[in-house]
Write a protein that holds these residues in place. Sequence first.
Motif, PDB file in Angstrom:
ATOM      1  N   LEU A  68      30.391  11.166  54.020  1.00 19.92           N
ATOM      2  CA  LEU A  68      31.037   9.857  54.169  1.00 19.92           C
ATOM      3  C   LEU A  68      32.496  10.013  54.591  1.00 19.92           C
ATOM      4  O   LEU A  68      32.994   9.293  55.475  1.00 19.92           O
ATOM      5  N   ALA A  69      33.189  10.945  53.925  1.00 21.65           N
ATOM      6  CA  ALA A  69      34.595  11.155  54.266  1.00 21.65           C
ATOM      7  C   ALA A  69      34.743  11.666  55.694  1.00 21.65           C
ATOM      8  O   ALA A  69      35.662  11.256  56.432  1.00 21.65           O
ATOM      9  N   ALA A  70      33.861  12.578  56.113  1.00 22.78           N
ATOM     10  CA  ALA A  70      33.940  13.134  57.472  1.00 22.78           C
ATOM     11  C   ALA A  70      33.672  12.065  58.519  1.00 22.78           C
ATOM     12  O   ALA A  70      34.314  12.037  59.581  1.00 22.78           O
ATOM     13  N   ARG A  71      32.726  11.177  58.268  1.00 21.40           N
ATOM     14  CA  ARG A  71      32.443  10.093  59.226  1.00 21.40           C
ATOM     15  C   ARG A  71      33.642   9.171  59.390  1.00 21.40           C
ATOM     16  O   ARG A  71      33.923   8.697  60.501  1.00 21.40           O
ATOM     17  N   ARG A  72      34.372   8.937  58.271  1.00 22.25           N
ATOM     18  CA  ARG A  72      35.566   8.092  58.376  1.00 22.25           C
ATOM     19  C   ARG A  72      36.625   8.754  59.253  1.00 22.25           C
ATOM     20  O   ARG A  72      37.463   8.070  59.850  1.00 22.25           O
ATOM     21  N   LEU A  73      36.600  10.066  59.317  1.00 22.28           N
ATOM     22  CA  LEU A  73      37.567  10.798  60.123  1.00 22.28           C
ATOM     23  C   LEU A  73      37.065  11.049  61.547  1.00 22.28           C
ATOM     24  O   LEU A  73      37.678  11.813  62.304  1.00 22.28           O
ATOM     25  N   GLY A  74      35.928  10.450  61.927  1.00 22.72           N
ATOM     26  CA  GLY A  74      35.457  10.518  63.299  1.00 22.72           C
ATOM     27  C   GLY A  74      34.388  11.542  63.558  1.00 22.72           C
ATOM     28  O   GLY A  74      33.889  11.642  64.697  1.00 22.72           O
ATOM     29  N   SER A  75      33.966  12.307  62.579  1.00 24.25           N
ATOM     30  CA  SER A  75      32.956  13.325  62.798  1.00 24.25           C
ATOM     31  C   SER A  75      31.566  12.710  62.828  1.00 24.25           C
ATOM     32  O   SER A  75      31.294  11.713  62.153  1.00 24.25           O
ATOM     33  N   THR A  76      30.698  13.304  63.647  1.00 25.91           N
ATOM     34  CA  THR A  76      29.283  12.965  63.630  1.00 25.91           C
ATOM     35  C   THR A  76      28.616  13.833  62.577  1.00 25.91           C
ATOM     36  O   THR A  76      28.817  15.051  62.546  1.00 25.91           O
ATOM     37  N   THR A  77      27.844  13.224  61.681  1.00 23.65           N
ATOM     38  CA  THR A  77      27.194  13.986  60.607  1.00 23.65           C
ATOM     39  C   THR A  77      25.688  13.896  60.770  1.00 23.65           C
ATOM     40  O   THR A  77      25.143  12.828  61.055  1.00 23.65           O
ATOM     41  N   VAL A  78      25.056  15.033  60.602  1.00 20.52           N
ATOM     42  CA  VAL A  78      23.591  15.103  60.668  1.00 20.52           C
ATOM     43  C   VAL A  78      23.134  15.769  59.373  1.00 20.52           C
ATOM     44  O   VAL A  78      23.548  16.891  59.066  1.00 20.52           O
ATOM     45  N   HIS A  79      22.290  15.072  58.615  1.00 17.10           N
ATOM     46  CA  HIS A  79      21.864  15.565  57.300  1.00 17.10           C
ATOM     47  C   HIS A  79      20.352  15.722  57.308  1.00 17.10           C
ATOM     48  O   HIS A  79      19.628  14.826  57.731  1.00 17.10           O
ATOM     49  N   PHE A  80      19.860  16.864  56.874  1.00 16.96           N
ATOM     50  CA  PHE A  80      18.410  17.042  56.791  1.00 16.96           C
ATOM     51  C   PHE A  80      18.061  17.907  55.590  1.00 16.96           C
ATOM     52  O   PHE A  80      18.844  18.721  55.130  1.00 16.96           O
ATOM     53  N   HIS A  81      16.858  17.661  55.088  1.00 19.17           N
ATOM     54  CA  HIS A  81      16.340  18.404  53.949  1.00 19.17           C
ATOM     55  C   HIS A  81      15.717  19.694  54.459  1.00 19.17           C
ATOM     56  O   HIS A  81      15.138  19.739  55.548  1.00 19.17           O
ATOM     57  N   GLY A  82      15.805  20.745  53.666  1.00 18.63           N
ATOM     58  CA  GLY A  82      15.330  22.043  54.110  1.00 18.63           C
ATOM     59  C   GLY A  82      13.876  22.074  54.496  1.00 18.63           C
ATOM     60  O   GLY A  82      13.474  22.831  55.395  1.00 18.63           O
ATOM     61  N   SER A  83      13.049  21.278  53.868  1.00 19.29           N
ATOM     62  CA  SER A  83      11.614  21.312  54.154  1.00 19.29           C
ATOM     63  C   SER A  83      11.259  20.541  55.423  1.00 19.29           C
ATOM     64  O   SER A  83      10.129  20.599  55.887  1.00 19.29           O
ATOM     65  N   LYS A  84      12.187  19.787  55.995  1.00 16.95           N
ATOM     66  CA  LYS A  84      11.938  19.030  57.224  1.00 16.95           C
ATOM     67  C   LYS A  84      12.140  19.935  58.443  1.00 16.95           C
ATOM     68  O   LYS A  84      12.562  21.082  58.338  1.00 16.95           O
ATOM     69  N   GLN A  85      11.903  19.367  59.623  1.00 18.99           N
ATOM     70  CA  GLN A  85      12.131  20.077  60.877  1.00 18.99           C
ATOM     71  C   GLN A  85      13.563  19.799  61.322  1.00 18.99           C
ATOM     72  O   GLN A  85      13.873  18.742  61.861  1.00 18.99           O
ATOM     73  N   PRO A  86      14.506  20.725  61.033  1.00 18.89           N
ATOM     74  CA  PRO A  86      15.923  20.399  61.261  1.00 18.89           C
ATOM     75  C   PRO A  86      16.262  20.146  62.721  1.00 18.89           C
ATOM     76  O   PRO A  86      17.060  19.249  63.015  1.00 18.89           O
ATOM     77  N   CYS A  87      15.694  20.918  63.636  1.00 23.03           N
ATOM     78  CA  CYS A  87      16.091  20.739  65.038  1.00 23.03           C
ATOM     79  C   CYS A  87      15.626  19.405  65.591  1.00 23.03           C
ATOM     80  O   CYS A  87      16.322  18.770  66.393  1.00 23.03           O
ATOM     81  N   GLY A  88      14.421  18.973  65.219  1.00 23.63           N
ATOM     82  CA  GLY A  88      13.950  17.667  65.661  1.00 23.63           C
ATOM     83  C   GLY A  88      14.864  16.560  65.158  1.00 23.63           C
ATOM     84  O   GLY A  88      15.200  15.632  65.898  1.00 23.63           O
ATOM     85  N   LEU A  89      15.256  16.650  63.896  1.00 21.12           N
ATOM     86  CA  LEU A  89      16.172  15.652  63.358  1.00 21.12           C
ATOM     87  C   LEU A  89      17.518  15.710  64.058  1.00 21.12           C
ATOM     88  O   LEU A  89      18.152  14.675  64.299  1.00 21.12           O
ATOM     89  N   LEU A  90      17.976  16.917  64.378  1.00 23.43           N
ATOM     90  CA  LEU A  90      19.259  17.073  65.055  1.00 23.43           C
ATOM     91  C   LEU A  90      19.226  16.407  66.421  1.00 23.43           C
ATOM     92  O   LEU A  90      20.151  15.686  66.807  1.00 23.43           O
ATOM     93  N   VAL A  91      18.130  16.636  67.160  1.00 25.95           N
ATOM     94  CA  VAL A  91      18.031  16.046  68.508  1.00 25.95           C
ATOM     95  C   VAL A  91      18.061  14.524  68.415  1.00 25.95           C
ATOM     96  O   VAL A  91      18.778  13.848  69.175  1.00 25.95           O
ATOM     97  N   ARG A  92      17.275  13.956  67.504  1.00 30.65           N
ATOM     98  CA  ARG A  92      17.238  12.488  67.389  1.00 30.65           C
ATOM     99  C   ARG A  92      18.587  11.932  66.952  1.00 30.65           C
ATOM    100  O   ARG A  92      19.032  10.883  67.414  1.00 30.65           O
ATOM    101  N   ALA A  93      19.270  12.634  66.043  1.00 28.53           N
ATOM    102  CA  ALA A  93      20.563  12.160  65.577  1.00 28.53           C
ATOM    103  C   ALA A  93      21.597  12.204  66.704  1.00 28.53           C
ATOM    104  O   ALA A  93      22.412  11.285  66.854  1.00 28.53           O
ATOM    105  N   LEU A  94      21.570  13.288  67.521  1.00 29.75           N
ATOM    106  CA  LEU A  94      22.518  13.371  68.644  1.00 29.75           C
ATOM    107  C   LEU A  94      22.250  12.269  69.660  1.00 29.75           C
ATOM    108  O   LEU A  94      23.192  11.672  70.213  1.00 29.75           O
TER     109      LEU A  94
END
Length: 956
Positions: A68-94
Motif C-alpha cells: 500500500l505504501a509503495a503504491r502511494r509512492l507511484g510503484s506498481t505492485t504485483v502480489h501472488f501466492h507461492g502456489s499460484k502461477q506467478p508469471c501468468g499473474l505478472l503478465v496480467r498485472a502488467l
Amino acid sequence: MNEEFSKRGETEGVHRPRGQSHGFVGRQHELRLLDQARRDSMTTGLVRYVVEGELGVGRTALLYAFALAARRLGSTTVHFHGSKQPCGLLVRALARSLPADSVHVAELHAASERQWGRHTALPNLDTALVSAVRAAIVHLTVTAPLILIMDHADQADDTALAHLRSVVEACADLPVLLVASLRLGEPPQAPTAVAQLLSGAQRLTLDGLSPAETAALLGILLPRLRDSAFSAACHRLTAGNPFMLVELARWVRDNGGAAVRPEHLDTAVLPVVADLITGRLSRIDPAAGRLIRAIAVAGGRDGAEPPLVAHLCGMTTGETLITADLLVRMRLVADDDMVRLRHPLLRTALIGGMSRMARNAAHLAAATFLHERHAPASRIADHLTASAVSLDDSWPASVLLDAAASALAAQDTTAAARCLEHAVRVATGDERRVAVLALVDLRIRLDQGNGLAQAIEALAETADAATRSSLLRRIGSLLHGADRPEGEQRVLEAVAAAVAGTAVAEWPRLHRILADLHDAPPAVTAERLGELLEGPPGGLRAAATAAAAFCRHLTGDDPRAAVEGARGALACGTEELYLHPLALAAALTVLVDNGYQEEATAHLRRHTEPDSPGSQPLHQVLLLPVAAHHVRTRGQLSSARDQLEDCLAHLVRHGVSPVHPIRLDVVGQLLDVLICQGEHNRAKELLRQGRCAQNLPPGWRYRDLLVCRARLWAAEGDLARAARDLAELRDRNEAAGLRAVSAASWRAHGVELLEQVGQSEQAAELARDQLRYAETIGSPQERGRARWVLGRVSGGTEGERLLRTAVRLLEEAKGELDLAYALGDMGTLLNRLDRPKEAVAALTRAVRLASSCGARSLAERGRQQLAAASDRTHQDFSLRGVLTLSPRERQTLIDAMRGRTNERIAAARRITRRTVELHLSSAYRKLGITGRRDFPQLFRNPGLWPLLTDGVPDPR
C-alpha cells in the motif's frame, strides 16, 4: 491494489477476526527497511528481499502494508501466492497497469497466448514473453520501481519458481524489488529452486510484537480493555504473536469481555491455534505433532527435561532432540536445555485439543516417570492433579501432601488447595486424615464461611474418631471466635446430624452451654455442665470437666476442688481437651491463677504446637494469655507483653470482634503489663482501640479489665474515676455470684487500690479473705501474696512479720514481680518504724528486682522512697515538698486527690471550709502546683503516693 492481493491482503494479525476489521500496528522498522530496498533498486537494479517468521507472526500483513505504501509512492505492485502461477499473474498485472492501446499490452497478450494457449503449455518461458515482460517493466519503472511480492514462496513448485527466476534475471538491471515470504523452519516444496531464486537476498526475520505494540493491537481489538496488566499478560502468553493475540482477543470477547481478568487468561483454550499448529506440523512431520503435544503436557512455565518428553511421545531421547530442532527452527520451542514452548498460550491450546482420556493418560505417565526418578513433589503433583483419574497406587497421596506443604510455604494457596483436594480423593488411613484437616484449615484461612461448610461436610463423611475430633475442634473455634455467628443454629443442627450415635454426640449441647459462659453466672454454667457430665461416659468428659473447674474457680467457693478438677481434665488425652477451644485454656487458667505455675508450664509445653503458616488455631491462641500470666508472675514483663500482643493479632485474624469477651480479657492483661512498665499513654490508647475507655458490656468477664483500668486512673491521679470502676467491679461480682478474691489481678492490686480511694476497711477485709483463700489453695505463691497484702494493711510489728514471711514464700515460688512489691512495702513499713538502714536494704533490693523485671513504675517508686529515706530529695521539688507537709495538710490533700469537695472534706475532718482551703493552699505551694487540675502531674512521680499517705489515717 491488484485483485489477487486484495483477496489475500491481511492486516496485522494475519487472519482478520470474523466480522471485524482492525488496523495495522507496529513494524515501523521493518517497513523502513523494505522502503530502503525499494529506493535502492532505482540505482542498483534488481533487489531481492526475504521476509521470514513463525506461523502467525504477520508476514502477509507486513507485505500488504508495504505494498500500500509503495503504491502511494507511484510503484506498481504485483502480489501472488507461492502456489499460484506467478508469471501468468505478472503478465496480467502488467497488462492492466499499461494503457489499453499500448503496444506493450498487445505484445504481452500475444506472447501469453503462445506460452499458455489452449492447446500448448511450454515448460520454459518463451523468449518473446520474457522480452515483452521486460519491455513492459521498462515502460512502468521510469519514475518508480516495480514491486514483486511472492507470499509463501516455500509452497511454490519448481516450474513456477523457474519461470519467475527467468523473468527477474532478465530484468536484473531494471528497478525491480522482489520480496518473498517464508515460514521459519519449514522445508520448501522446491528447496533448490527457492534457493536459486532468492540467492543473495537480504533477510528480514519477524519477531513477535513488542509489549507496546501488543497494547496498541489490543486497544483496537478490545477497545474497552485498557488495562496495562491485562495487555502485559496477553503479551506474556503469546510472545507477541499477532495471530494468537487476535484469537485470544476473540476468546476474551466470548467469555465476558471486560469481566475477564489477567489471571483468567492462563485458562484460555484456543482450538483455532491448536488446529493451525498441529495441522501444519502433521503435514511436515507427524513425529513433530506428537512431540509438541508431549511438550505441552510435560512442561509448565519452566519447561520439561527431554527424557520425560521422549517418554511421553514414545521416542528415544536422540530422536526427540532431532525433532525438537525442527520446532526450535519454527520458533515454536525455545532453544534451551529444557524443552519449553515459546508461547505459553500454545500449551493450553494444545492440551485443550486433546481428548480427556489422552490427557489423563499423558499426565499419569508423566507423574509415574517423575516419581521413579525422585523429582520434586510439586512437579509430580502438577501431573497428578491435572488428571481426572487417579493412579492405582499408594505413593501419590504422600507426594500430594508434600507438594501441598511446599505450596503453603511459598504462599501459593491455589496450588496447595489443588493438591489437597486430590489427596483427599486418593489417600487412605492417616494420610487421608491429614489431607482432610489440611484442606479444611486452608479453606478456613481463605474464607471462614467456606471453611466452616467444608469442615461440616468432611465431618459428615468421616468415620474416623480422631478426624472427627479434630474437625469439631475447628468448628468450635470458628463458632466461638465470632459474636454469635449468623446461622449458628443451622450449623449446630448439621453437626448434631453428623455426630449422632458417636462418642461426641453431645458436642452441640456442650457448645451451647459454653457459648453462654460470658453471659450466664458461672454457677449456672457449672450446673449445666454437671448435668452433661452425669450422662453416659463420652469423649466430651475432659472438655466439660475443664470448663466446670473454671466455673468453680470463678465462684471461689471451693478453690481446692477447682484445682483438682482442672488437674483431672489435663490428665485426659489431648484430643478430648481440644474438642472445645476454651477447655484447655480454662484448665490451665485455674492452675496459673492459683499459683501452680510450674505445673501449668509443664502442660503448656506439652500442648503448645509450633507455629503453622497463617493464623494459629483458636485453642492455641487462647494459651498465649495463660503463658503470659505465668511469665509476668516470673517478672518477665517484656515477654508477657509480646505474647499478649501476639495473641491480640491472632484474634484479629480469627475475626474476633473488639468487644468479644475473649479479646477484652487479653486487653485487660496487657493493660496490667503496660501499667507495670509505666506505659500509661500506650495503655490509654489500647483502651480507646478496644472501646474500653467508657462503658463496658455487661458480664463478669470484664473484672480483670476493670481492675487494670482502675489502676491506670489511680496512676494518673484520677482517684474518683478509679473508685467508680471499683464500685462497678463490686456490682458485677455480686450480680454473677462471684467471690472477688478469686480474681488473680484483684488479689495482686485490690488492697492497694482500695487504700488509694480511701476504702481502708474494705482493703483490710479483702486482705483477710485473701489469706483464708490462699490457705485453702496451699500454693507458696498465693500464700506469699496473701501475707504481703495483709502485712501492707496491718502495719507495725505484725505487718513486718507477715511481710517477712511473704518475702520467704515468694522467693520459694520464684514470683519476682510480687516479691519486688512485697519488698517495697516492707521498706516503706521499716522506714515508718524508724529503721532507715533496714528500709534502705529492702528498698534497694526491691528496686533491683523491679528494674530487672522491667517494672519501671515500681522501680521509680522505690527510688523515690530510697531518696526520702536517705534524705536525698534536692533533685525533686514535689518530693521534697511532700516531706515538708504537716499531717493536717497531708490529710486534706489526700482527700482532695480522692475527688472529695472542700465541703465534704470539712465535714469528714470536722473543720471549717476556710481551714480546708488554707491547708490546700499551703500544700499546693509546697508541692509547686496551682490546684486540683495539677494532680495528674504529681502522680507522674510514682514514689509520691506512698510517702504522702505514710502514717495518715483514713477518716471514719
